[in-house]
Design an enzyme around this catalytic site. Structure first.
Site, PDB file in Angstrom:
ATOM      1  N   LYS A  48      41.893  45.306  33.534  1.00 58.90           N
ATOM      2  CA  LYS A  48      42.559  44.063  33.925  1.00 58.90           C
ATOM      3  C   LYS A  48      42.344  43.003  32.855  1.00 58.90           C
ATOM      4  O   LYS A  48      41.211  42.695  32.500  1.00 58.90           O
ATOM      5  CB  LYS A  48      41.999  43.586  35.265  1.00 58.90           C
ATOM      6  CG  LYS A  48      42.623  42.299  35.802  1.00 58.90           C
ATOM      7  CD  LYS A  48      42.049  41.980  37.175  1.00 58.90           C
ATOM      8  CE  LYS A  48      42.652  40.730  37.778  1.00 58.90           C
ATOM      9  NZ  LYS A  48      42.092  40.435  39.126  1.00 58.90           N
ATOM     10  N   ASP A 146      39.367  36.534  51.199  1.00 65.17           N
ATOM     11  CA  ASP A 146      40.778  36.857  50.997  1.00 65.17           C
ATOM     12  C   ASP A 146      41.070  38.304  51.390  1.00 65.17           C
ATOM     13  O   ASP A 146      41.739  39.044  50.660  1.00 65.17           O
ATOM     14  CB  ASP A 146      41.180  36.609  49.542  1.00 65.17           C
ATOM     15  CG  ASP A 146      42.684  36.396  49.383  1.00 65.17           C
ATOM     16  OD1 ASP A 146      43.359  36.136  50.394  1.00 65.17           O
ATOM     17  OD2 ASP A 146      43.182  36.501  48.245  1.00 65.17           O
TER      18      ASP A 146
END
Length: 373
Positions: A48, A146
């Site tokens: 990433k 989240d």
């Protein structure tokens, strides 16, 4: 969703040969599936990239927070595994295990397109594994903040792991106050701008469990104000009749307006109806390792330096190892896995040099693919 991609049409040097496939992207990052042959490891990684140059200080701190939490969960079987984090120019690169099945949201979209509900057995399997992951995070005083379908990743035919810890928070007293999260999954106390704790994650888990069964959110509206009103009333449509009353009971238990009435992740796994499902779905148990109090050891706060050039010295060390299948006894084909359990090893100087060479080729290939679009 993970998509296949053709092999590069241009040559690579032997020292930096690798396999790549796009593995997702968002506004501030993109990911690649990588198999670095230079490290001599028969597994693929998700790489990433976070371009930190245009970010504000708070966004940069969130990036470092994700590294910190991921590095803390190195030994957890229910949280996406961390391998490395390093700087290249102005970009922070995070290396984690690759979830070959994509995320749960992509799976839900496929079911919705086919107008086909998920099987209840698979729902229970996913739910139990997510509970185990939350149990480990909360034991280390980490709030995910989240929990949602896009942040649950499918790592095997019947196994999932919690990921995307960019807004997770380590707490000393278990409480937080910053309003954060995705509106559809936000708890009543977050909507009210009140202090919240790990029980806010439990509410989000309840929303996710409902979504797995109904293929839609329990609380839906055209704007945030209307959504807030629905959440604060706590009323939602019943599940489709295909599902058992046990599933509805657990959802009701999680979606309690009063956070004090919601169970902890540990208590969720205790009721007879959940234990019965764990026994009826052995995959859920096989995919999760026994909980150990020391499985999560939080890494200290990573201080953001004035210059990004100095950031590489403050990142956690690399920890590479061969990733075994989710089921420790069987691989995806169902046959016993003869591979002995590997030992985690620190990266040597030669590894780091090879990794840097691999990264340069990876980045150039990534830019080439972007230019082709």
């Amino acid at each position: 969703m993970l998509s296949k991609c053709p092999r590069p049409c241009y040559p690579l040097t032997l020292s930096s040969r690798l396999l790549l496939e796009p593995a997702g992207s968002n506004l501030r990052s993109h990911m690649l599936g990588v198999r670095p042959h230079v490290l001599m490891m028969p597994c693929r990684y998700a790489l990433k990239e976070l371009d930190m140059k245009p970010m504000q200080r708070k966004e940069r701190e969130d990036c470092l927070n994700e590294v910190r939490i991921l590095a803390s969960s190195i030994d957890s079987s229910c949280i996406v595994r961390y391998f490395d984090a390093f700087m290249e120019g102005d970009s922070l690169w995070i290396v984690t295990e690759l979830a070959r099945g994509g995320d749960v949201q992509a799976k839900l979209k496929r079911h919705l397109k086919r107008e086909e509900l998920m099987s209840e057995g698979l729902i229970w399997t996913f739910f139990i594994q997510i509970c185990q992951g939350l149990k480990e995070l909360h034991a280390a005083k980490i709030l995910h903040r989240d929990i949602k379908a896009p942040n649950i990743f499918i790592t095997g035919p019947r196994s999932v792991k919690i990921g995307d810890l960019g807004v997770a928070k380590c707490t000393k007293n278990g409480m937080a106050q910053t309003q954060i999260g995705t509106p559809y999954y936000m708890s009543p106390e977050v909507w009210r701008n009140q202090k919240y704790d790990r029980r806010s994650d439990i509410w989000s888990l309840g929303v996710l469990l409902y979504e797995l069964a109904a293929l839609k959110h329990p609380f839906q509206a055209h704007n945030e104000k209307a959504l807030c009103d629905k959440v604060l009333r706590g009323q939602y449509p019943p599940l489709p009749k295909n599902f058992s009353s046990d599933l509805s009971t657990v959802i009701k238990m999680l979606l309690q307006l009063d956070p004090n009435k919601r169970p902890s992740a540990t208590e969720i796994l205790d009721p007879p109806i959940v234990r019965a499902r764990m026994q009826a779905n052995p995959d859920a148990i096989q995919a999760t390792a026994p909980f150990e109090r020391d499985a999560l050891v939080p890494v200290g706060t990573i201080q953001l330096p004035r210059s990004l050039v100095d950031l590489h010295r403050r990142l956690p060390g690399a920890k590479y190892s061969i990733v075994k299948p989710s089921d420790p006894k069987k691989n995806e084909s169902g046959k016993p896995d003869p591979t002995p359990e590997p030992k985690t090893r620190r990266s040597s100087h030669s590894d780091l040099s090879c990794r840097a060479a691999t990264l340069r080729v990876t980045r150039s290939m990534s830019l080439a693919w972007k230019a082709r679009r």
